[in-house]
Design an enzyme around this catalytic site. Structure first.
Site, PDB file in Angstrom:
ATOM      1  N   ALA A  56       0.786  -1.043   0.035  1.00 39.16           N
ATOM      2  CA  ALA A  56      -0.226  -0.024  -0.021  1.00 39.16           C
ATOM      3  C   ALA A  56       0.663   1.410   0.030  1.00 39.16           C
ATOM      4  O   ALA A  56       2.143   1.145   0.323  1.00 39.16           O
ATOM      5  CB  ALA A  56      -0.735  -0.018   1.206  1.00 39.16           C
ATOM      6  N   TYR A 121      -5.703   9.452   2.157  1.00 45.49           N
ATOM      7  CA  TYR A 121      -5.349   7.837   2.426  1.00 45.49           C
ATOM      8  C   TYR A 121      -6.438   7.034   2.842  1.00 45.49           C
ATOM      9  O   TYR A 121      -6.746   6.010   2.383  1.00 45.49           O
ATOM     10  CB  TYR A 121      -4.160   7.680   3.536  1.00 45.49           C
ATOM     11  N   LYS A 125      -8.089   3.912   0.554  1.00 43.59           N
ATOM     12  CA  LYS A 125      -8.152   2.663   1.057  1.00 43.59           C
ATOM     13  C   LYS A 125      -9.507   2.126   1.227  1.00 43.59           C
ATOM     14  O   LYS A 125      -9.793   0.786   0.811  1.00 43.59           O
ATOM     15  CB  LYS A 125      -7.505   2.724   2.631  1.00 43.59           C
TER      16      LYS A 125
END
Ligand SMILES: NC(=O)c1ccc[n+]([C@@H]2O[C@H](COP(=O)([O-])OP(=O)(O)OC[C@H]3O[C@@H](n4cnc5c(N)ncnc54)[C@H](OP(=O)(O)O)[C@@H]3O)[C@@H](O)[C@H]2O)c1
Length: 277
Positions: A56, A121, A125
């Site tokens: 990631a 972020y 995600k």
């Protein structure tokens, strides 16, 4: 599995090997997950039973200004991995984060609480969770600490040894989670090929300030050396907003009758002993 050089990836590979599987651990140099052709040809060549994505773009603050990269790695690449897993009949397991939540809830979040990310972020995600597909296992974890990688435990031990100031925010709460425990959950879910969303976090939620005190105590230092500060007093201020509360309840694991990660203090003692040993 991907993200093999990362903090969680390292322990997932170790867990898989310890349990008798034959993990093929790919770091970014071996497999850039944002490249669809690379992903399809790697999974097609290996034909694994499972694809586990521990890769990631995890630089939370940098994601605020690098949204394209955040979505490329945290969302579009998950689409590629899901496609490859589908095409070659591998189970797909993807790892996500507590930062998909706003932090407005007073209690720990469970899997059926509504995500509402406040950072790029977290939003990227959450998009990745959607890309994983219905057949996939999605494992949300939080505040990761492990032997391999930079994390709060290592930071507190270093600052304590340097004699520097120890100031941590007392207005962000979460569930410190230990990579070996999370890896064990991931392995079980992959073996069972269980689709769906699972929280996998150690229990006992604390603020960063309280967690720093626990680390100090575990290392035999005086916890009173740690001082609380407010997020608003951080200098320089952090670009990405963090949830005030992102503690996770492992409700789906518990309802499935599966073993849940226990209280964080036990793996914390083990990790501190390893890091100081
Ligand atoms: N750390 C936490 O506290 C935390 C909390 C909740 C959830 N999570 C989630 O847990 C998972 C693992 O996190 P972690 O702490 O182990 O992260 P990490 O240590 O930052 O490892 C992530 C790995 O992914 C690699 N990577 C980045 N872009 C890539 C690409 N395009 N192709 C292939 N590999 C790429 C990175 O390589 P480079 O170093 O070369 O970029 C790095 O080795 C992530 O899904 C993260 O969102 C983490």
């Amino acid at each position: 599995m991907t993200g093999a050089a990362g903090q969680l990836g390292h322990d997932v590979a170790a867990q898989m090997a310890d349990s008798g599987h034959e993990p093929i651990a790919a770091g970014r140099p071996e497999l850039d997950i944002s490249q669809r052709d690379q992903v399809l040809s790697a999974v097609g060549a290996i034909r694994p039973d499972a694809v586990v994505n521990c890769a990631a773009y995890t630089a939370v603050d940098a994601c605020q200004t690098e949204a394209a990269r955040a979505y490329q790695v945290n969302a579009v690449a998950v689409r590629h991995l899901a496609e490859a897993a589908r095409r070659f009949d591998a189970h797909f397991c993807h790892v996500s984060t507590d930062y998909v939540f706003s932090g407005d809830k007073a209690e720990p979040y469970h899997e059926w609480d509504r995500p509402d990310p406040r950072s790029v972020y977290g939003a990227s995600k959450l998009a990745g969770e959607g890309e994983a597909g219905e057949a996939a296992t999605v494992v949300r974890t939080s505040w990761l600490c492990g032997r391999h990688g930079s994390n709060m435990v290592g930071t507190v031990l270093r600052l304590a040894a340097e004699g520097g100031p120890l100031r941590f925010v007392s207005d962000q709460r979460g569930s410190p989670s230990f990579t070996a425990d999370v890896a064990a959950v991931i392995e079980r879910l992959c073996v069972d090929r269980r689709p769906g969303l699972y929280h996998a976090a150690n229990q006992g939620d604390v603020s960063w300030y309280e967690f720093a005190r626990e680390v100090m105590a575990a290392a035999g230092h005086d916890p009173d050396r740690v001082a609380p500060i407010a997020t608003d007093d951080l200098q320089p201020p952090r670009p990405a907003p963090r949830p005030a509360n992102s503690a996770l309840e492992n409700r789906a694991l518990a309802l499935a009758g599966m073993r849940c990660p226990g209280d964080f203090r036990e793996p914390l003692m083990r990790l501190v002993a390893e890091l100081l040993g």
